[in-house]
Design an enzyme around this catalytic site. Structure first.
Site, short mmCIF file in Angstrom:
data_model
loop_
_atom_site.label_atom_id
_atom_site.label_comp_id
_atom_site.label_asym_id
_atom_site.label_seq_id
_atom_site.Cartn_x
_atom_site.Cartn_y
_atom_site.Cartn_z
N LYS A 131 0.86 -1.21 0.00
CA LYS A 131 0.00 0.00 0.00
C LYS A 131 0.88 1.24 0.00
CE LYS A 131 0.83 1.40 4.47
NZ LYS A 131 1.72 2.49 4.77
N ASP A 152 -2.01 -1.71 10.48
CA ASP A 152 -2.22 -1.64 9.02
C ASP A 152 -2.83 -2.93 8.46
OD1 ASP A 152 -1.23 0.89 8.73
OD2 ASP A 152 0.76 0.25 8.09
N ALA A 201 9.88 0.24 4.57
CA ALA A 201 9.74 1.20 3.47
C ALA A 201 8.47 2.02 3.60
CB ALA A 201 9.73 0.45 2.14
N GLY A 202 7.55 1.64 4.53
CA GLY A 202 6.25 2.33 4.61
C GLY A 202 5.26 1.78 3.61
N LEU A 203 5.55 0.58 3.09
CA LEU A 203 4.68 -0.03 2.07
C LEU A 203 3.83 -1.16 2.65
CD1 LEU A 203 7.35 -0.11 -0.78
CD2 LEU A 203 5.30 1.33 -0.73
N ALA A 204 3.90 -1.37 3.95
CA ALA A 204 3.09 -2.37 4.66
C ALA A 204 3.34 -3.81 4.18
CB ALA A 204 1.59 -2.06 4.56
N GLY A 205 4.60 -4.09 3.80
CA GLY A 205 4.93 -5.44 3.35
C GLY A 205 4.59 -6.50 4.39
N GLY A 206 5.02 -6.29 5.63
CA GLY A 206 4.76 -7.26 6.70
C GLY A 206 3.27 -7.38 7.00
N SER A 207 2.56 -6.26 6.98
CA SER A 207 1.11 -6.27 7.25
C SER A 207 0.37 -6.99 6.13
CB SER A 207 0.58 -4.85 7.38
OG SER A 207 1.23 -4.17 8.42
N PRO A 213 9.86 -4.09 -0.61
CA PRO A 213 10.96 -3.77 0.30
C PRO A 213 10.45 -3.59 1.73
CG PRO A 213 10.72 -2.05 -1.39
CD PRO A 213 9.65 -3.07 -1.64
O1 C5P Z 1 0.29 -1.49 15.15
P1 C5P Z 1 1.71 -1.74 14.84
O2 C5P Z 1 2.25 -2.92 15.58
O3 C5P Z 1 1.98 -1.82 13.36
O4 C5P Z 1 2.52 -0.49 15.35
C1 C5P Z 1 3.93 -0.49 15.53
C2 C5P Z 1 4.33 0.66 16.43
O5 C5P Z 1 4.13 1.91 15.75
C3 C5P Z 1 3.51 0.79 17.70
O6 C5P Z 1 4.05 0.01 18.74
C4 C5P Z 1 3.62 2.27 18.02
O7 C5P Z 1 4.87 2.58 18.60
C5 C5P Z 1 3.63 2.90 16.65
N1 C5P Z 1 2.28 3.30 16.20
C6 C5P Z 1 1.67 4.42 16.79
N2 C5P Z 1 0.42 4.80 16.37
C7 C5P Z 1 -0.22 4.13 15.38
C8 C5P Z 1 0.38 3.00 14.77
C9 C5P Z 1 1.63 2.62 15.21
O8 C5P Z 1 2.25 5.05 17.68
N3 C5P Z 1 -1.41 4.57 14.98
#
Ligand code: C5P
Length: 286
Positions: A11, A138, A99-105, A96
């Protein structure tokens, strides 16, 4: 059937605004998200070992529950109460990471959908959604995809009109950023420019690609270290010089993308001097 292959799509965040830190440690966000054609291939296989194992073509990724795909398999099996079944997930990584592309999600969402099919559990939408939200902020978006406004910590979704057909060039520079660190870097910081999500929604409603491209914006760009921010600005300038209608960083970076009128235009733009590049296109909701 004891094996299934699922495509897990990346994404981009067309807009991304971040609000206050909440009592639960997360931050409220308001972001327009868009699924794109770049994908990982996720092979899911049931085994009799009772163990969850994640393997991927990238040796540095975790192979256990620290990998979101493993966490998703664990949450799924817990939810349906199948404790003697093992799951082996094999991921061909093309998105990648960091990268902010949500690969793991995306991989995690693919595991949730895949296991529901493989095991014939037929979970309701509400159950699939709750499982996804328990794995990561995500993951719910990745479960459905398309074009959506995400609020809350990213898990509250409102479907939006589709992004008009276009090309998107993704550029992943060498440096990577830690998501929690960048959220923390925003705390107490005065953000000078926030994206206008109302305007972005209107542009999508009007099917106006140019207006939408003018709405791109991500507050995390301001929270980067100076050198990283300069690199992002350089990439955005280069994208615009190559004919992009708009450009912006996605998520907590470090990938930057530009929107072009067509995929051909995105393919023609050569930004390989900045890192890996991928010419992609938007994908509609499943
Ligand atoms: O939800 P996720 O595990 O992907 O988030 C990873 C980390 O990013 C969280 O532990 C938090 O530090 C930060 N985060 C946040 N606010 C969000 C999403 C993520 O602070 N809305």
């Amino acid at each position: 059937m004891n094996e299934l292959t699922v495509e897990a799509r990346a994404k981009v965040n067309l807009t991304l605004d971040v609000g206050a830190k909440r009592p639960d440690g997360y931050h409220n966000v308001e972001t327009v998200m868009q699924t794109v054609s770049l994908s990982d291939i996720v092979d899911i296989r049931m085994t009799k070992t009772g163990e969850i194992r994640v393997m991927s073509t990238r040796a540095d990724l975790p192979t256990d529950l620290h990998n979101l795909a493993g966490k998703a398999a664990n949450a799924f099996l817990d939810h349906v109460g199948y404790h003697n079944i093992g799951v082996e997930v094999n991921i061909t990584k093309r998105i990648p990471d960091r990268a902010g592309l949500a690969g793991g999600s995306a991989d995690a969402a693919a595991v949730i959908r895949g296991l529901d099919k493989l095991l014939g559990t037929g979970l309701t939408d509400a159950e699939l959604y709750a499982l996804a939200a328990s794995v990561g902020s995500d993951v719910p978006f990745c479960l459905y995809g398309g074009t959506a406004l995400a609020t809350g910590r990213g898990e509250v979704l409102t479907q939006l009109p589709e992004l008009p057909e276009c090309g998107i060039l993704l550029v992943k520079p060498e440096f990577s950023v830690s998501t929690p660190a960048l959220f923390a870097a925003l705390d107490g910081r005065r953000v000078s420019r926030r994206p206008d999500n109302e305007k972005a929604r209107k542009a999508l409603g009007d099917g106006d690609l140019r207006a939408l491209a003018g709405c791109l914006g991500n507050v995390f760009e301001e929270a980067l270290e100076d050198e990283e921010r300069r690199m992002v600005v350089d990439i955005k300038f280069a994208l615009m010089a190559a004919g992009a209608l708009g450009a912006c960083m996605t998520g907590t970076g470090s990938a930057v993308f530009g929107i072009f009128s067509t995929v051909k235009d995105a393919e023609k733009a050569d930004l390989s001097r900045f890192g890996s590049t991928f010419a992609v296109y938007p994908i509609k909701k499943l």
